[in-house]
Design a protein around this motif. Structure first.
Motif, PDB file in Angstrom:
ATOM      1  N   ASP A   1       1.030 -27.891 -38.345  1.00  0.00           N
ATOM      2  CA  ASP A   1      -0.218 -27.538 -37.660  1.00  0.00           C
ATOM      3  C   ASP A   1      -1.079 -26.570 -38.466  1.00  0.00           C
ATOM      4  OD1 ASP A   1      -2.107 -27.504 -35.701  1.00  0.00           O
ATOM      5  OD2 ASP A   1      -0.983 -26.221 -34.324  1.00  0.00           O
ATOM      6  N   ARG A   2      -1.529 -27.023 -39.633  1.00  0.00           N
ATOM      7  CA  ARG A   2      -2.536 -26.280 -40.398  1.00  0.00           C
ATOM      8  C   ARG A   2      -3.607 -27.286 -40.830  1.00  0.00           C
ATOM      9  NH1 ARG A   2      -0.085 -23.152 -45.203  1.00  0.00           N
ATOM     10  NH2 ARG A   2      -1.989 -21.920 -45.015  1.00  0.00           N
ATOM     11  N   PRO A   3      -4.294 -27.861 -39.846  1.00  0.00           N
ATOM     12  CA  PRO A   3      -5.186 -28.989 -40.145  1.00  0.00           C
ATOM     13  C   PRO A   3      -6.313 -28.674 -41.119  1.00  0.00           C
ATOM     14  CG  PRO A   3      -5.563 -28.145 -37.924  1.00  0.00           C
ATOM     15  CD  PRO A   3      -4.309 -27.502 -38.420  1.00  0.00           C
ATOM     16  N   GLU A   4      -6.737 -27.411 -41.173  1.00  0.00           N
ATOM     17  CA  GLU A   4      -7.828 -27.050 -42.079  1.00  0.00           C
ATOM     18  C   GLU A   4      -7.430 -27.200 -43.542  1.00  0.00           C
ATOM     19  OE1 GLU A   4      -5.236 -23.510 -41.657  1.00  0.00           O
ATOM     20  OE2 GLU A   4      -6.060 -25.022 -40.271  1.00  0.00           O
ATOM     21  N   ARG A   5      -6.114 -27.236 -43.819  1.00  0.00           N
ATOM     22  CA  ARG A   5      -5.613 -27.404 -45.196  1.00  0.00           C
ATOM     23  C   ARG A   5      -4.786 -28.684 -45.321  1.00  0.00           C
ATOM     24  NH1 ARG A   5      -5.014 -22.130 -47.324  1.00  0.00           N
ATOM     25  NH2 ARG A   5      -4.136 -23.041 -49.208  1.00  0.00           N
ATOM     26  N   LYS A   6      -4.906 -29.562 -44.357  1.00  0.00           N
ATOM     27  CA  LYS A   6      -4.134 -30.815 -44.326  1.00  0.00           C
ATOM     28  C   LYS A   6      -2.635 -30.552 -44.220  1.00  0.00           C
ATOM     29  CE  LYS A   6      -7.745 -33.294 -46.829  1.00  0.00           C
ATOM     30  NZ  LYS A   6      -8.124 -34.104 -48.031  1.00  0.00           N
ATOM     31  N   ASN A   7      -2.300 -29.494 -43.464  1.00  0.00           N
ATOM     32  CA  ASN A   7      -0.926 -29.197 -43.048  1.00  0.00           C
ATOM     33  C   ASN A   7       0.048 -28.970 -44.207  1.00  0.00           C
ATOM     34  OD1 ASN A   7      -1.842 -29.723 -40.341  1.00  0.00           O
ATOM     35  ND2 ASN A   7      -1.621 -31.898 -40.787  1.00  0.00           N
ATOM     36  N   PRO A   8      -0.286 -28.074 -45.146  1.00  0.00           N
ATOM     37  CA  PRO A   8       0.655 -27.801 -46.234  1.00  0.00           C
ATOM     38  C   PRO A   8       1.839 -26.968 -45.752  1.00  0.00           C
ATOM     39  CG  PRO A   8      -1.171 -26.271 -46.347  1.00  0.00           C
ATOM     40  CD  PRO A   8      -1.500 -27.243 -45.241  1.00  0.00           C
ATOM     41  N   LEU A   9       2.905 -27.020 -46.541  1.00  0.00           N
ATOM     42  CA  LEU A   9       4.098 -26.225 -46.262  1.00  0.00           C
ATOM     43  C   LEU A   9       4.017 -24.888 -46.988  1.00  0.00           C
ATOM     44  CD1 LEU A   9       6.731 -29.065 -46.703  1.00  0.00           C
ATOM     45  CD2 LEU A   9       5.983 -28.065 -44.538  1.00  0.00           C
ATOM     46  N   THR A  10       4.683 -23.895 -46.417  1.00  0.00           N
ATOM     47  CA  THR A  10       4.802 -22.579 -47.035  1.00  0.00           C
ATOM     48  C   THR A  10       6.285 -22.247 -47.181  1.00  0.00           C
ATOM     49  OG1 THR A  10       4.842 -21.413 -44.911  1.00  0.00           O
ATOM     50  CG2 THR A  10       2.669 -21.842 -45.900  1.00  0.00           C
ATOM     51  N   PHE A  11       6.594 -21.164 -47.882  1.00  0.00           N
ATOM     52  CA  PHE A  11       7.981 -20.730 -47.976  1.00  0.00           C
ATOM     53  C   PHE A  11       8.580 -20.574 -46.581  1.00  0.00           C
ATOM     54  CE2 PHE A  11       6.260 -18.743 -51.988  1.00  0.00           C
ATOM     55  CZ  PHE A  11       6.973 -19.545 -52.867  1.00  0.00           C
TER      56      PHE A  11
END
Length: 279
Positions: A35-45
């Motif tokens: 759910d980070r649609p503004e960045r096309k839902n990237p993954l983080t650590f």
């Protein structure tokens, strides 16, 4: 609390509220939303680690029979966040880099070890680690506008990431996997269906409903037996045919001891549809 819960062999997800992705339980279906649609839902650590921990925990959860994994805002997942993961990785020493790559691999291991079948709902961008999450799922529903890319070669990395060289050839074949891993090109929805990467192709507005309905259908089935099927599909990769036949003989004999097996027989005799309870 029942004895088996008290002994630590079972857990509940009641009140589970992750910080780095969305979670909703719809009956026996658990829905994970990147759910980070503004960045096309990237993954983080942090989201890598929290997803890993969820799938590890699901191995002890009976109340969830299947999982839907999808992204918000018309895209699945754009992979590792360029600013929050890729940038920091360029400044890390080898021990820290290895710790990171092992953690990402542990997420795939946890997905494969969780007893619940995972249905990935793929729309729009599905790239890098996002493509790996789709690959590590058991079933994939997509749209014609989905674009799946194992783009590691395009950023100077090997295609052997998070199990891709082991798992992708088993899904689409060695030659097609080589094409995707060497070039990093995008696999469109229609081609992905033809290649067998996608199991089903639907209109974008039908995607979430189709994935959830499919997961609900699976969750309504014999849960213990489904978990056994998933385990055997995974374990038999490294077995010869004779070993696999023996392993399946043992697995099926165990399933014949379940109440679900007896329910199915009794329902057949009564000309009714069985109601499975996963025991």
């Amino acid at each position: 609390m029942t004895p088996h819960l008290a002994s630590g062999n079972r857990q509940t997800l009641a009140g589970f509220a992750p910080q780095h992705f969305g979670w909703q339980q719809q009956g026996a279906v658990g829905v994970v939303t990147l759910d980070r649609p503004e960045r096309k839902n990237p993954l983080t650590f942090e989201s890598y680690a929290e997803l890993r921990d969820l799938f590890r925990r699901l191995a002890y959860v009976d109340e969830v029979g299947a999982i839907v994994l999808h992204g918000a805002g018309g895209n699945f997942c754009s992979g590792g966040d360029v600013h929050e993961i890729i940038g920091p990785l360029t400044g890390m020493a080898m021990p820290d880099l290895l710790a990171f790559t092992r953690m990402t691999g542990d997420l795939v291991k946890a997905m494969r070890a969780s007893p619940q079948p995972i249905v990935a709902a793929i729309d729009g961008v599905c790239a890098g680690a996002g493509a790996i999450l789709a690959m590590a799922s058991d079933l994939r529903v997509g749209t014609s506008r989905s674009k799946t890319a194992f783009l590691f070669a395009r950023v100077g990395l090997a295609g052997c990431d998070m199990g891709a060289c082991a798992m992708l050839p088993r899904i689409v074949g060695q030659g097609r996997a080589s094409d995707l891993l060497y070039t990093g090109r995008s696999l469109g929805g229609d081609e992905a269906l033809a290649w067998g990467f996608l199991n089903r192709l639907v209109a974008p507005e039908q995607l979430q409903g189709e994935a959830t309905a499919w997961a609900a259908e699976i969750a309504a089935g014999p849960g213990f037996a489904h978990a056994m099927t998933k385990r055997m599909l995974h374990q038999e990769w490294s077995m010869g045919v004779d070993e696999a036949i023996e392993a399946e003989a043992q697995a099926q004999a165990i399933c014949m001891m379940t109440r679900d097996f007896h329910r199915a027989y009794e329902a057949f005799v009564a000309k009714q549809k069985p109601v499975f309870k996963g025991d």
